[in-house]
Structure formats: structure tokens, C-alpha cells
Design an enzyme around this catalytic site. Structure first.
Site: not given
Ligand code: NAP
Length: 277
Positions: A66, A102
Site C-alpha cells: 500500500k 479504506d
């Protein structure tokens, strides 16, 4: 021509994303497929170049890519840059743009599943890792009144707070200090991995001082109800597990790729069915 969407992670064999996205494509009559690829960190750069070369329309990246993926992209959404992590990439005519769904996914799940307005709320975030970063900044953007962060390593909580320049009241503290002051908060959020399979007997902190009616949210979804959430339910809290965050981050990614927002209840049902097996 059928479009291809992908997940890059290491490992990815356990991921429920292909099931969830492929069902949504089929249900919405979108000619596309979603496939998970196991990508070792040393191959990430080549894999991203492969996205350009093959014309893959969009992707998700998960642990451990990420942050590492950021310098490999053509542009980063400002919110994702602030979080320091990308989980969703859109291929816009060969330009790869990185986003983070997220944190926004977590917040949307919280508001819709628990029916709570985050504005003006006093919140305790437990943990200061990757997931906490997105959640913290998204809560800030929603106008929470106070967002304290407690963590095993307090310096990491302090660092996260120091990175935020918004006018929100935030303090970093230890897990013990937070336990003492639990009654001050409207919402408690566990973003640590404590209580996750196979360590299901562990809890991130004691709920002895929590007041009844507090919202207690755990982003873990394996098991579906952690020991901590069970304890919160016993103490008459309003509880939420991590399935909502998982589904909404996926739904927001799906929307960025296709322009259409999928049926989240259907996605949730599919994910829950799989997790119960
Ligand atoms: P991470 O970056 O590794 O952060 C882990 C956090 O947990 C840190 O704050 C760490 O504290 C704390 N921690 C770990 N072991 C601990 C222990 N034994 N005692 C106390 N604290 C401990 O991981 P992450 O990516 O943020 O993920 C955290 C959890 O969220 C995982 O369970 C993951 O599955 C879940 N998650 C769920 C979703 C969803 O969609 N529902 C999405 C992302 C992540 P230190 O800083 O002191 O090490």
C-alpha cells in the site's frame, strides 16, 4: 471487450475481494473480471508496469504494497497522499491514479450500519498502524469533536496526530491510560490485530469503564465477532464488526472504476456467507 481488474498482494489466496467484485460485475451486467495476483515485493514495479502494458482497467493493492506502490503511480489523490497509503488504482488512459478507500469505507460503514453522525462525537482509536491512519483522517474530515489515539507504542500514535494539521482535539496515550478514561468516549474503534484469528482469546483493552450505549467497533472480521465485541455486547454497547469496512472500501473502489455504486447489502451477504463457512 471484457475489462480486467486486479488485486496485488502477498499473500492473496485468502482474499474475498474476487468473489465480491465478480458477483457485482455479473449482477450489474458489466463485462469485467477481477483476479487476485500474488505479487512479491521485489516484483511490484514490474507488476505495475504490467498494468500499463496489458491495459488492466483498475486494481486494488493490499499488504505489503500500500505504501510501496505510491512512487510507481502517475498521480495520487491528495487524501491518499495524506494517509500515506493507496489501496485503489484507476487506469485513466494509461495514467495510473492512486486513491485510498479504506478510511472513507470505514466511516461510511460506521454511519450506515450504526446510524450515527460522527460530527461532534468523542472517539477513541485503538492502534496507530496502516488501517488506523486512513480511519483517523477520515474521522477528522467528518468533523469529530475529539479523536484520541492509544497504542502499544505511544510514539506512533503521537506521530500520527502530529501529521494532522486540522483543528481537531487529539491526544496520544497508552492502552492503560485509555482504559481508565473509557467512559469519556461515544465511539471506541479497535484498529489493531489483537483478537484476530488465531489469537481469538485476546482483547485490545478492558471495557470495564465503558458507559452503556457506547458504539464499539472492531475492524477485524475473522472471527466475525471478536472476544472484545462479545464483551462490549454483554456490557450493552452498540457493536459493529469489520465486514462493513471491507465491503464499503470495495464498493468505493468499484465506483471509482465503473462510475456505478454496487449493492452493498448483496456484497455483505456474499462475504458473510463465505466467512461463516
Ligand atoms: P499494522 O499496520 O501492522 O498495525 C497493527 C496495529 O496493531 C499497531 O497499532 C500495533 O501496535 C497493534 N498491535 C499489534 N499487535 C499488538 C499486540 N499484541 N498488542 C497491542 N497492540 C498490537 O496493521 P493494519 O494494516 O493497520 O491492520 C490492523 C488490523 O486491521 C488487522 O487485523 C487487519 O486484518 C484489520 N484490517 C481490516 C480491514 C477491513 O476491511 N475490515 C482493513 C484493513 C485492516 P504497535 O504500533 O505498538 O506495533
Amino acid at each position: 471487450m471484457e475489462k480486467l481488474y486486479a488485486l496485488f498482494g502477498c499473500p492473496v489466496h485468502h482474499s474475498l475481494s474476487p468473489l465480491m467484485h465478480n458477483d457485482a460485475f455479473q449482477h450489474m451486467n458489466i463485462a469485467a473480471r477481477y483476479h487476485a495476483f500474488h505479487v512479491e515485493p521485489k516484483h511490484l514495479k514490474d507488476a505495475i508496469n504490467g498494468v500499463r502494458a496489458l491495459g488492466i482497467s483498475g486494481l486494488n493493492v493490499t499488504i505489503p504494497h500500500k505504501t510501496a506502490v505510491i512512487p510507481l503511480l502517475d498521480d495520487i489523490d491528495p487524501a491518499a497522499r495524506r494517509i500515506g497509503a493507496v489501496n485503489t488504482i484507476v487506469n485513466e488512459n494509461g495514467r495510473l491514479i492512486g486513491y485510498n478507500t479504506d478510511g472513507p469505507g470505514y466511516v461510511q460503514a460506521l454511519e450506515e450500519e450504526v446510524h450515527i453522525d460522527i460530527k461532534g462525537k468523542r472517539i477513541l482509536v485503538i492502534g496507530a498502524g496502516g488501517a488506523a491512519r486512513g480511519i483517523y483522517f477520515s474521522l477528522v474530515d467528518k468533523g469529530a469533536k475529539q479523536i484520541d489515539i492509544c497504542n502499544r507504542t505511544v510514539s506512533k500514535a503521537k506521530q500520527l496526530i502530529d501529521e494532522c494539521d486540522a483543528a481537531v482535539s487529539s491526544a496520544a496515550c497508552s492502552l492503560n491510560e485509555a482504559e481508565e478514561r473509557l467512559g469519556e468516549y461515544d465511539i471506541l474503534i479497535n484498529t489493531t490485530s489483537v483478537g484476530m484469528y488465531p489469537h481469538m482469546k485476546e482483547m485490545p483493552l478492558s471495557l470495564a469503564n465503558m458507559k452503556e450505549g457506547t458504539v464499539v467497533s472492531d475492524i477485524i472480521y475473522n472471527p466475525l465477532e471478536t472476544k472484545w465485541l462479545k464483551e462490549a455486547r454483554r456490557r450493552k454497547a452498540i457493536v459493529q464488526n469489520g465486514v462493513g469496512m471491507f465491503v464499503y472500501q470495495g464498493a468505493l473502489a468499484f465506483e471509482k472504476w465503473t462510475g456505478a455504486f454496487p449493492d452493498v447489502e448483496r456484497m455483505k451477504k456474499i462475504v458473510m456467507e463465505q466467512l461463516r463457512r
